[in-house]
Enzyme design. Structure first.
Site, PDB file in Angstrom:
ATOM      1  N   HIS A  55       0.804  -1.232   0.000  1.00  0.00           N
ATOM      2  CA  HIS A  55       0.000   0.000   0.000  1.00  0.00           C
ATOM      3  C   HIS A  55       0.825   1.265   0.000  1.00  0.00           C
ATOM      4  CE1 HIS A  55      -3.955  -1.876   0.921  1.00  0.00           C
ATOM      5  NE2 HIS A  55      -3.191  -2.789   1.495  1.00  0.00           N
ATOM      6  N   THR A  83      -8.376   6.620  -1.870  1.00  0.00           N
ATOM      7  CA  THR A  83      -9.750   6.125  -2.019  1.00  0.00           C
ATOM      8  C   THR A  83     -10.730   7.262  -1.732  1.00  0.00           C
ATOM      9  OG1 THR A  83      -9.524   5.264   0.233  1.00  0.00           O
ATOM     10  CG2 THR A  83      -9.386   3.677  -1.564  1.00  0.00           C
ATOM     11  N   LYS A 109     -14.388   8.466  -3.389  1.00  0.00           N
ATOM     12  CA  LYS A 109     -15.603   8.820  -2.642  1.00  0.00           C
ATOM     13  C   LYS A 109     -16.100  10.190  -3.068  1.00  0.00           C
ATOM     14  CE  LYS A 109     -13.738   6.029   0.986  1.00  0.00           C
ATOM     15  NZ  LYS A 109     -12.754   5.999   2.088  1.00  0.00           N
ATOM     16  N   LYS A 121       1.110  14.432   0.967  1.00  0.00           N
ATOM     17  CA  LYS A 121      -0.242  14.739   0.486  1.00  0.00           C
ATOM     18  C   LYS A 121      -0.418  16.237   0.208  1.00  0.00           C
ATOM     19  CE  LYS A 121      -2.214  10.810   3.068  1.00  0.00           C
ATOM     20  NZ  LYS A 121      -2.941   9.951   2.099  1.00  0.00           N
ATOM     21  N   LYS A 172      -8.164  13.995   4.588  1.00  0.00           N
ATOM     22  CA  LYS A 172      -7.275  12.819   4.580  1.00  0.00           C
ATOM     23  C   LYS A 172      -6.271  13.002   5.697  1.00  0.00           C
ATOM     24  CE  LYS A 172      -6.181  14.000   0.245  1.00  0.00           C
ATOM     25  NZ  LYS A 172      -6.325  12.784  -0.522  1.00  0.00           N
ATOM     26  N   ARG A 173      -5.489  11.957   5.976  1.00  0.00           N
ATOM     27  CA  ARG A 173      -4.429  12.124   6.954  1.00  0.00           C
ATOM     28  C   ARG A 173      -3.532  13.298   6.558  1.00  0.00           C
ATOM     29  NH1 ARG A 173      -3.873   8.136  11.124  1.00  0.00           N
ATOM     30  NH2 ARG A 173      -1.918   9.187  11.586  1.00  0.00           N
TER      31      ARG A 173
HETATM   32  C1  26W Z   1       4.171   0.796   9.918  1.00  0.00           C
HETATM   33  C2  26W Z   1       3.554   2.114   9.774  1.00  0.00           C
HETATM   34  C3  26W Z   1       2.605   2.102   8.646  1.00  0.00           C
HETATM   35  C4  26W Z   1       1.270   1.879   8.886  1.00  0.00           C
HETATM   36  C5  26W Z   1       0.374   1.877   7.854  1.00  0.00           C
HETATM   37  C6  26W Z   1       3.040   2.319   7.355  1.00  0.00           C
HETATM   38  C7  26W Z   1       2.150   2.305   6.319  1.00  0.00           C
HETATM   39  C8  26W Z   1       0.813   2.079   6.562  1.00  0.00           C
HETATM   40  C9  26W Z   1      -0.190   2.036   5.448  1.00  0.00           C
HETATM   41  C10 26W Z   1       0.334   1.148   4.361  1.00  0.00           C
HETATM   42  C11 26W Z   1      -0.536   3.404   4.981  1.00  0.00           C
HETATM   43  C12 26W Z   1      -1.798   3.437   4.163  1.00  0.00           C
HETATM   44  O1  26W Z   1      -2.888   3.495   4.684  1.00  0.00           O
HETATM   45  N1  26W Z   1      -1.650   3.459   2.831  1.00  0.00           N
HETATM   46  C13 26W Z   1      -2.755   3.834   1.988  1.00  0.00           C
HETATM   47  O2  26W Z   1      -3.455   2.683   1.548  1.00  0.00           O
HETATM   48  C14 26W Z   1      -4.594   3.043   0.812  1.00  0.00           C
HETATM   49  C15 26W Z   1      -5.355   1.771   0.496  1.00  0.00           C
HETATM   50  O3  26W Z   1      -4.654   1.022  -0.432  1.00  0.00           O
HETATM   51  C16 26W Z   1      -4.207   3.820  -0.430  1.00  0.00           C
HETATM   52  O4  26W Z   1      -5.377   4.230  -1.096  1.00  0.00           O
HETATM   53  C17 26W Z   1      -3.382   5.045  -0.051  1.00  0.00           C
HETATM   54  O5  26W Z   1      -2.913   5.684  -1.218  1.00  0.00           O
HETATM   55  C18 26W Z   1      -2.228   4.628   0.811  1.00  0.00           C
HETATM   56  O6  26W Z   1      -1.534   5.766   1.286  1.00  0.00           O
END
Ligand code: 26W
Length: 855
Positions: free
Chosen positions: A390, A689, A693, A587, A581-582
């Protein structure tokens, strides 16, 4: 049997009052259409729950009591389908998918569950007769915010699709006591407050104390020789925690299929307690028990930086060990102990690398406990696992210190070493002339403190690896996983993300959903391509007028919400420009702020020509330790203070920050948006995503050629959105080609003015240096995300947005066309693509939609 078309919720009532966030839009049910008996039964059940479960009379009951009684009444309605689906899958002996995810960002369930089982109108009629307001009751439900952002919300959408499509399978995750923190804003700054969503219990879940597995940590590994040349390994663990199942039923839309999410909570193991207790250390044993139960206490609120925390590592293994044990237990009960059949019966999807320890865990169980040989175990394991990536951000890639494995999972480390040894042998054989390749692809990073590269383990141990949008998958192949792509040319595939149209259009945007249902086959929530029938209506002035009215109703709903809760009154006639968004540097919320200040300056200088009144809406949380993101939140508030307070500009420009962005506030903000800001540096946002939406709710996109924006543009047509800025290739070239942000600033006086204002304390007169680090990171820190490089194009494109807005008919035509062409982004299609090619699973529940080529 009742057919799908008989489901009562399909005749959505016409709203008496479109504007209220209180749910008034459901309140005028045409009761004559409803079955009197159904309403009476519903009321009786509601009263029964109030009385027998809560021991309250109707006179005494609080709104929260009514919520609890209503949730239980609704849960009763979905239990039958739920258990039927589970039985159907079991008796068909069907293959199922297990979606392993550290996060499920579910949101509230009352409204979505009532809609799914088709009881919304009955419920409203019953409540109205009892003098109760559904909207007020709905607000009592705390959010199940068991996730950070995109990845967690995607998992929740996917389970909704599994349920609706009748695909056997479920989600596996952690029953966090504290989900995502609540964001408070004090003095313009983010303050994190723990959220306890379980204070009053969770009426949706079924606790299963009998579904319980031990999870072990620590200790050592002993080799046992049977004297005949056979060696085996025994892990003598040092600690044990129990994982207890909590099941959350997820009804599919239309009330046919159902799925669930099994969430594990940690409970102290008796074995563990007794050891200390017998030593006479009663307090010590209780303290140790508390400590082990802390495992499932809290969700880590970081969504893009790996912090390497021990508790996080323990959490990952905790939920993985319990889930894999449960999966094997169910397989055994169903199919016996011929483990070679496992890949025919189960697919395990790893939602990012967080559950990757599942690979060595399955190997351990098959080899150490079931006595399989390495090769056989490896073939089974690879057949079962698939991995979704992701993110490409290097700081987000998990690498756990070898020392941590040694201490907590010594047997797993041995297995990882053995996987690596065999893999690297194969690499050397396959590519003998690339000496550096072995170092690059090794599962162990040897640079400065040895660490296990979880992404490499996931790629090597899975039969399929996917990205979440086409550009992201292409960048995986050419960048992050280029070596692996050369070694395994067929392994990396694309599955562009999707969203559930049930929550994100049918539920969140009642005015538009109702309008659509009057013009399009009513099955559109389960077959989003049907929205294409709206295309000819884009030219129809009458329809356009109704479409605009729906948007206005949503904007008024948002306006009354922001007025009441934030004290900010905004003009629903202004252009609602939304970035939710975050908060993260990639971003580029800061780029949005630079534009806001530019606009403010033009207004101050009387340059209003071509401008339209705008309300710029922000919402999002920053990771608690992410200083730059928190400073951006503070800057937004500071700019809002100045801009909103300036009588010269306030009719033209307002800035609103909605605190505590979550699924419920997204459901209010997104339907109100006119413009969707998707402005990440090209090549950084894996998919997004929220972009889907917002577009599905009729917002036009201003964005970069990044993530799923590219595919959205292909669907809706580039003439219906606003692309700007560098492409991913140009970004790469710019970064490697001596990019000079200072020169960019000097060449653009407007930009220089904006940066000087921020840097010089214009928005923070009492503390002139407050925002200096943000500007310094751009001018002297290399501007890694190229805000200044994209600034001029962004501001110019915002000018095009104003011009387009002035042509109201043209804008509405584009918005209708956008909605009509968003069918591709239904999570149903995404999940069907996973099901067909990656999981090899088929639907068993009777589904109502014509899946066309997907059947
Ligand atoms: C370990 C810390 C950590 C935790 C969560 C690193 C990375 C993440 C996730 C992978 C971050 C995340 O939410 N990524 C998002 O995933 C969405 C679903 O696929 C995408 O639409 C977003 O672009 C992406 O940033």
């Amino acid at each position: 049997m009742q057919t799908y078309r008989d489901q009562p919720h399909r005749d959505h009532p016409v709203a008496a009052e479109e504007g209220g966030i209180s749910g008034a839009d459901w309140m005028t049910v045409d009761w004559s259409q409803l079955n009197r008996g159904d309403i009476d039964v519903f009321k009786r059940r509601l009263y029964a729950h109030l009385k027998h479960r809560l021991a309250r009379s109707a006179e005494e009951a609080s709104l929260h009591d009514w919520y609890t009684a209503l949730a239980h009444t609704t849960r009763d309605l979905l239990v039958e389908t739920w258990t039927d689906s589970q039985r159907a899958a079991a008796s068909a002996d069907a293959k199922r998918v297990c979606y392993l995810s550290l996060e499920f960002l579910i949101g509230r369930s009352l409204e979505s569950n009532l809609l799914a089982v088709g009881m919304m109108d009955i419920c409203h009629a019953a409540l109205a007769e009892m003098g109760l307001d559904f909207g007020a009751i709905r607000e009592q439900e705390p959010e199940a915010a068991l996730g950070n952002g995109g990845l967690g919300r995607l998992a929740a959408c996917f389970v909704d699709s599994l349920a609706t499509l009748g695909i056997p399978g479920e989600g596996y995750g952690i029953h966090y006591h504290h989900g995502m923190f609540r964001q408070r804003i004090e003095d313009g700054r983010q303050v994190e407050v723990p959220e306890n969503w379980l204070t009053y219990g969770n009426p949706w879940e079924f606790k299963r104390p009998d579904v319980c597995y031990p999870v072990r940590y620590g200790g050592r590994v002993e080799m046992v020789d049977d004297g005949e040349g056979h060696q085996s390994f025994v892990w003598i663990h040092a600690e044990e925690v129990l994982a207890i199942a909590n099941d959350l039923p997820v009804p599919g839309y239309g009330g046919f299929g159902a799925s669930s999410i099994r969430l594990w909570s940690a409970r102290a193991s008796q074995e563990f307690d007794l050891q200390d207790f017998n030593r006479g250390d009663y307090i010590g044993s209780v303290m140790a028990a508390m400590e082990s139960e802390s495992l499932s206490k809290v969700l880590y609120p970081d969504d893009s930086t790996e912090q390497g925390k021990v508790l996080r590592f323990r959490q990952e293994y905790f939920f993985v060990a319990a889930s894999v044990a449960d999966i094997l237990h169910q397989f055994r009960a169903q199919s016996g102990a011929d483990w070679s059949l496992l890949p025919e019966k189960v697919a395990i999807q790893l939602n990012d690398t967080h559950p990757t320890i599942a690979i060595p865990e399955l190997m351990r169980l098959l080899i150490d406990e079931q006595g399989l040989g390495w090769d056989e175990a490896w073939e089974i394991s690879r057949g079962v696992f698939a991995y979704t990536n992701h993110t490409l951000l290097p700081e987000a890639l998990e690498c756990w210190p070898v020392a941590l494995f040694e201490r907590l999972l010594p047997r797993h480390l041995q297995i990882i070493y053995e996987i690596n040894r065999r893999f690297l042998d194969q690499v050397r054989a396959q590519v003998p002339d690339d000496a550096d390749l072995v170092r690059r692809v090794s599962l162990i990073d040897e640079n400065g403190g040895r660490r296990v590269r979880m992404a490499h383990l996931a790629v090597v141990g899975s039969h399929c690896v996917n990205g979440v949008a086409r550009i992201h998958t292409d960048l995986m192949k050419s960048g992050l996983f280029a070596d692996f792509h050369r070694l395994y040319p067929d392994k990396i595939v694309n599955r562009t993300n999707g969203i559930t149209p049930r929550r994100w259009l049918n539920q969140a945007n009642r005015p538009l959903a109702r309008l659509i249902s009057r013009h399009v086959d009513e099955d559109w929530p389960v077959n989003l391509d049907l929205l294409r029938a709206l295309l000819p209506l884009a030219e129809d002035a009458g329809f356009a007028e109704e479409f605009r009215r729906a948007k206005t109703a949503n904007k008024e709903r948002f306006t009354s919400f922001s007025g009441r809760t934030l004290g900010v009154w905004i003009d629903p006639g202004s252009l609602f420009d939304v970035q939710v968004k975050r908060i993260h540097e990639y971003k580029r919320q800061l780029l949005n702020v630079l534009h806001v200040i530019t606009r403010y300056n033009r207004l101050r200088h009387g340059l209003t020509a071509g401008m339209v009144p705008r309300t710029v809406i922000f919402a999002g949380k920053a990771a608690p330790g992410y200083a730059a993101a928190k400073m951006i939140i503070r800057l937004i508030h500071a700019v809002a203070g100045v801009v909103n307070g300036d009588p010269r500009t306030r009719d033209w420009l307002r800035v609103v920050f909605v605190p505590n962005y979550n699924v419920s506030s997204a459901e209010v903000i997104i339907p109100a948006a006119d413009l969707s800001e998707q402005i990440s540096t090209a090549g950084t946002e894996a998919s997004g995503t929220g972009n889907m939406k917002l577009a599905l709710n009729g917002a036009l996109t201003i964005g970069t050629r990044d993530g799923a924006n590219i595919e959205i543009a292909e669907e809706v047509g580039e003439e219906n959105l606003f692309f700007f800025g560098l492409t991913a290739e140009e970004v790469a070239a710019c970064r490697s080609g001596g990019y000079d942000p200072m020169a960019v600033m000097h060449a653009n006086p407007e930009l220089a003015e904006v940066l000087n204002m921020i840097r010089g304390g214009y928005f923070s007169p009492g503390e002139p240096e407050a925002f200096r680090p943000l500007v310094d990171a751009l001018l002297y820190g290399g501007d890694h995300y190229l805000l200044l490089a994209d600034y001029a194009a962004y501001v110019a494109t915002q000018g095009l947005v104003d011009a387009a807005w002035q042509d109201a008919a043209g804008w509405t035509r584009s918005a209708i066309t956008t909605v009509a062409r968003m069918g591709k982004f239904s999570a149903d299609l995404t999940v069907l693509d996973y099901a067909r090619d990656i999981w090899g699973v088929k639907a068993t529940a009777p589904v109502m939609q014509d899946l066309g080529p997907y059947r």
